[in-house]
Design a protein around this motif. Structure first.
Motif, PDB file in Angstrom:
ATOM      1  N   TYR A 196      -6.537 -47.049 -20.822  1.00  0.00           N
ATOM      2  CA  TYR A 196      -6.174 -48.251 -20.071  1.00  0.00           C
ATOM      3  C   TYR A 196      -6.447 -48.019 -18.588  1.00  0.00           C
ATOM      4  O   TYR A 196      -6.206 -46.926 -18.065  1.00  0.00           O
ATOM      5  CB  TYR A 196      -4.699 -48.619 -20.263  1.00  0.00           C
ATOM      6  N   VAL A 197      -6.966 -49.058 -17.924  1.00  0.00           N
ATOM      7  CA  VAL A 197      -7.190 -49.030 -16.481  1.00  0.00           C
ATOM      8  C   VAL A 197      -6.466 -50.214 -15.870  1.00  0.00           C
ATOM      9  O   VAL A 197      -6.563 -51.339 -16.362  1.00  0.00           O
ATOM     10  CB  VAL A 197      -8.698 -49.106 -16.140  1.00  0.00           C
ATOM     11  N   GLY A 198      -5.705 -49.962 -14.808  1.00  0.00           N
ATOM     12  CA  GLY A 198      -4.994 -51.037 -14.128  1.00  0.00           C
ATOM     13  C   GLY A 198      -5.057 -50.866 -12.623  1.00  0.00           C
ATOM     14  O   GLY A 198      -5.477 -49.824 -12.112  1.00  0.00           O
ATOM     15  N   LYS A 199      -4.631 -51.901 -11.909  1.00  0.00           N
ATOM     16  CA  LYS A 199      -4.619 -51.874 -10.442  1.00  0.00           C
ATOM     17  C   LYS A 199      -3.204 -52.174  -9.967  1.00  0.00           C
ATOM     18  O   LYS A 199      -2.381 -52.719 -10.728  1.00  0.00           O
ATOM     19  CB  LYS A 199      -5.588 -52.917  -9.878  1.00  0.00           C
ATOM     20  N   ALA A 200      -2.915 -51.841  -8.736  1.00  0.00           N
ATOM     21  CA  ALA A 200      -1.579 -52.094  -8.195  1.00  0.00           C
ATOM     22  C   ALA A 200      -1.636 -52.120  -6.679  1.00  0.00           C
ATOM     23  O   ALA A 200      -2.399 -51.389  -6.063  1.00  0.00           O
ATOM     24  CB  ALA A 200      -0.604 -51.014  -8.661  1.00  0.00           C
ATOM     25  N   VAL A 201      -0.817 -53.002  -6.088  1.00  0.00           N
ATOM     26  CA  VAL A 201      -0.651 -53.001  -4.639  1.00  0.00           C
ATOM     27  C   VAL A 201       0.188 -51.793  -4.229  1.00  0.00           C
ATOM     28  O   VAL A 201      -0.023 -51.190  -3.173  1.00  0.00           O
ATOM     29  CB  VAL A 201       0.024 -54.311  -4.173  1.00  0.00           C
ATOM     30  N   ASN A 202       1.131 -51.424  -5.104  1.00  0.00           N
ATOM     31  CA  ASN A 202       1.969 -50.256  -4.880  1.00  0.00           C
ATOM     32  C   ASN A 202       1.955 -49.422  -6.164  1.00  0.00           C
ATOM     33  O   ASN A 202       2.609 -49.769  -7.154  1.00  0.00           O
ATOM     34  CB  ASN A 202       3.393 -50.674  -4.530  1.00  0.00           C
ATOM     35  N   LEU A 203       1.201 -48.335  -6.164  1.00  0.00           N
ATOM     36  CA  LEU A 203       1.044 -47.533  -7.369  1.00  0.00           C
ATOM     37  C   LEU A 203       2.372 -46.958  -7.856  1.00  0.00           C
ATOM     38  O   LEU A 203       2.628 -46.894  -9.074  1.00  0.00           O
ATOM     39  CB  LEU A 203       0.055 -46.388  -7.112  1.00  0.00           C
ATOM     40  N   LYS A 204       3.233 -46.550  -6.947  1.00  0.00           N
ATOM     41  CA  LYS A 204       4.500 -45.934  -7.334  1.00  0.00           C
ATOM     42  C   LYS A 204       5.348 -46.899  -8.160  1.00  0.00           C
ATOM     43  O   LYS A 204       5.858 -46.538  -9.225  1.00  0.00           O
ATOM     44  CB  LYS A 204       5.263 -45.470  -6.095  1.00  0.00           C
ATOM     45  N   ASN A 205       5.497 -48.119  -7.661  1.00  0.00           N
ATOM     46  CA  ASN A 205       6.329 -49.098  -8.372  1.00  0.00           C
ATOM     47  C   ASN A 205       5.696 -49.520  -9.696  1.00  0.00           C
ATOM     48  O   ASN A 205       6.379 -49.656 -10.711  1.00  0.00           O
ATOM     49  CB  ASN A 205       6.560 -50.321  -7.496  1.00  0.00           C
ATOM     50  N   ARG A 206       4.378 -49.745  -9.667  1.00  0.00           N
ATOM     51  CA  ARG A 206       3.718 -50.288 -10.865  1.00  0.00           C
ATOM     52  C   ARG A 206       3.678 -49.273 -12.004  1.00  0.00           C
ATOM     53  O   ARG A 206       4.016 -49.598 -13.146  1.00  0.00           O
ATOM     54  CB  ARG A 206       2.288 -50.718 -10.513  1.00  0.00           C
ATOM     55  N   VAL A 207       3.288 -48.056 -11.726  1.00  0.00           N
ATOM     56  CA  VAL A 207       3.141 -47.065 -12.797  1.00  0.00           C
ATOM     57  C   VAL A 207       4.504 -46.675 -13.367  1.00  0.00           C
ATOM     58  O   VAL A 207       4.654 -46.466 -14.574  1.00  0.00           O
ATOM     59  CB  VAL A 207       2.367 -45.837 -12.284  1.00  0.00           C
TER      60      VAL A 207
END
Length: 622
Positions: free
Chosen positions: A29-40
């Motif tokens: 899976y590949v995803g994007k995030a404005v804030n990697l810490k919160n999203r992951v």
């Protein structure tokens, strides 16, 4: 969750970027995030809010990587590129590698031409499209060249250099710019009308053709009137294939998404110059539990690839997240401002509803096709399992047949079905070695003995190496065996497997009345002629027969090509071909002298003498 994974999660940065979820070293899976810490972190510590697909994905994750970028736009672009590169299982994937055709007109040329291209470029030319197929483009271009006298070639024209005009000028299809027979101003005036027509405005063309047709008829010039009439019909024909839509004459792409079950369907309508020039649908597997806006976002990022330029306005059935960033990206790709909107009323909403209606129709058709396909495959296997009283579903079925001509060149065929579908890679054939003459019973026994022996030996070899049975040439044994023939062939096949200590379910299919024959059963089984199980075993039987016949014919043809030249030392395929090209018939070769034979390419005096002696020796013996 292992300790290494926990440590990576605790040290995630508060930064935009992309994350790559891994399982066993493979990106899933590949995803994007404005804030990697919160999203992951949400994936691992807030599982109650997840959809079933996300929960299944997280259970498999044993590692992840991140890529940091400067902003939201860069993250969006990087995510799209990574998805195209790795095609992860849990991402929404657009299975589309087509390059749609466009019509290109470069008005910067002295005498512009109309041409078909697959990839629009930022070269200052005007592109019309995309069209759904090259056939539609060619029809449009044929109409343009029929109605408007413009050149059909794309060769470079040098100023001041006069060339001889081609046949298109002679039949009135080209004004002859290569020969200097038309000025640039007059040619551009014609091209202006062509551009209007390609943009969807056919009113001027139809009015002009109608005027010319009536004027010619009034002057009793019926030949020219008929020509104008044919051109008018051509214009109307190509325009009738485009559904007129009142949208203010703009260019729009309409995207609607519909989820059903595990999958999602995205329908697109292509509107150019106020006319719908085509539509298509895309099935996105395993995307059914995603948010519709997220589905459209993923679709748009993959849909507008290198060869597809977005329209000035994109209408969607659902609100898209991060729409401002997406508009910026598409505007940069197009070179002009691109607007994305989700209309709630008016004509634009009617277009979206039309796309939704088409999406629902596409989903219904797909479900019916899947149901019909299942009936022909898994449904047929389930029916066959019940008819034959099998303990388990016959996932792998093998069919056997024998082919020969009066016992010569005898061949046995083995064809395979897996889950009710032909498995062509598993097909095998056997040259009969131990049987003399036309004995189908003994031939069938030999074929089954060799096939099953190969399978048992290969299973033993793979087990010693720790390999599964799947993947070998013969190691995967069948769940069911079909023998093309009656009780004689079936009995011979049964004796072959019993001698090897096997007990694989087996039956025969007799051709006379399509009856199923079972071992040790006096009564045969007759299925209804509409039975899917009967149709499945008929397909398998016919395929076994076809495969056996085709290989037998190839062997028979190779034997027929053998001639007396093959037995002469020093005469290989190349020399044989040269001799036959020189003399054409064996009768002519027999009459030739040694000197004549030497005239063939590559034939030495020594070889020619050997050929002469061999042929004349044969004649003396006769």
């Amino acid at each position: 969750m292992n300790d290494a994974l926990k440590l990576k999660i605790e040290n995630l940065p508060d930064s935009p970027g992309c994350y790559l979820m891994k399982s066993g070293g493979k990106i899933i899976y590949v995803g994007k995030a404005v804030n990697l810490k919160n999203r992951v972190r949400q994936y691992f510590y807030d599982s109650r809010q997840h959809t079933p697909k996300v929960r299944a994905m997280v259970e498999k994750v044993d590692d992840f990587d991140i890529v940091l970028v400067d902003g939201e736009l860069e993250a969006l672009i990087l995510e799209c590129n990574l998805i195209k590169l790795h095609r992860p299982w849990y991402n929404i994937l657009l299975k589309d590698d087509k390059h749609y055709p466009y019509i290109r007109v470069n008005m910067a040329d002295a005498y512009p031409a109309v041409e078909l291209v697959r990839r629009p470029e930022k070269d200052g030319a005007k592109y019309f499209g995309p069209f759904m197929s090259a056939t539609v483009v060619r029809e449009m271009m044929d109409v343009v060249r029929t109605v408007f006298p413009i050149r059909s070639c794309v060769k470079a024209l040098s100023p001041g250099r006069v060339q001889r005009p081609c046949v298109h000028h002679q039949i009135g299809r080209c004004p002859g710019p290569c020969a200097g027979l038309i000025s640039e101003d007059d040619y551009r005036a014609t091209m202006k009308r062509v551009m209007e027509f390609l943009s969807g405005d056919d009113s001027g063309v139809k009015a002009e053709l109608t005027r010319q047709m009536r004027a010619a008829a009034a002057e009793l010039n019926y030949e020219h009137a008929a020509l104008c009439r044919d051109r008018l019909l051509a214009v109307e024909s190509v325009m009738q294939k485009q559904k007129a839509i009142v949208t203010g004459g703009g260019d729009q792409d309409v995207l609607a998404v519909l989820t059903r079950g595990d999958d999602a369907m995205v329908q697109t309508l292509i509107v150019r110059g106020g006319k719908m020039i085509g539509s298509e649908h895309h099935m996105l597997e395993r995307a059914g539990d995603e948010d519709c806006g997220e589905i459209l976002l993923s679709f748009i990022m993959q849909y507008y690839g290198d060869d597809r330029v977005p329209a000035r306005e994109i209408l969607t059935s659902h609100e898209i997240p991060e729409v401002a960033v997406l508009e910026e990206l598409l505007s940069e790709k197009r070179g002009l401002r691109v607007k994305i909107g989700c209309p709630q009323r008016g004509e634009k909403r009617r277009l979206v509803e039309m796309a939704m209606k088409n999406a629902a129709d596409a989903v219904d058709k797909r479900e019916k096709q899947l149901a019909a396909s299942r009936a022909r495959t898994i449904g047929a296997l389930e029916e066959l399992q019940g008819v034959l009283g099998l303990a388990k579903l016959p996932v792998r079925i093998e069919g056997y047949d024998i082919s020969n001509t009066q016992g010569a060149q005898s061949v046995g065929s083995m064809v395979v079905m897996k889950n009710g579908r032909a498995a062509n890679r598993d097909y095998r054939y056997f040259r009969i070695r131990t049987v003399e003459g036309p004995n189908d019973f003994a031939s069938m026994n030999e074929v089954l003995t060799r096939r099953l022996s190969h399978g048992l030996n290969e299973q033993k070899e793979r087990a010693e190496k720790g390999l599964p049975n799947e993947g070998g040439k013969f190691s995967e044994l069948p769940d069911l065996i079909l023998i093309d023939g009656g009780r004689g062939q079936l009995g011979a096949a049964m004796r072959a497997q019993q001698a090897l200590g096997l007990n694989i379910p087996m039956f025969g299919l007799a051709k006379r009345i399509e009856e199923i024959i079972l071992p040790d059963e006096d009564e045969s089984i007759l299925l209804d002629k509409h039975s899917e199980a009967l149709h499945l075993i008929q397909r398998l039987r016919d395929e076994a027969h076809r495969f056996a016949i085709s290989h037998h014919r190839s062997l028979r043809g190779a034997a027929a090509l053998k001639s007396r030249l093959d037995d002469i030392p020093g005469v290989g395929p190349k020399r044989k071909k040269a001799i036959l090209q020189q003399f054409e018939t064996m009768e002519a070769l027999e009459k030739a002298s040694v000197e004549d034979i030497c005239q063939a390419e590559g034939i030495s005096t020594q070889t020619a003498q050997a050929i002469y002696d061999s042929l004349h020796k044969d004649r003396e013996e006769k």
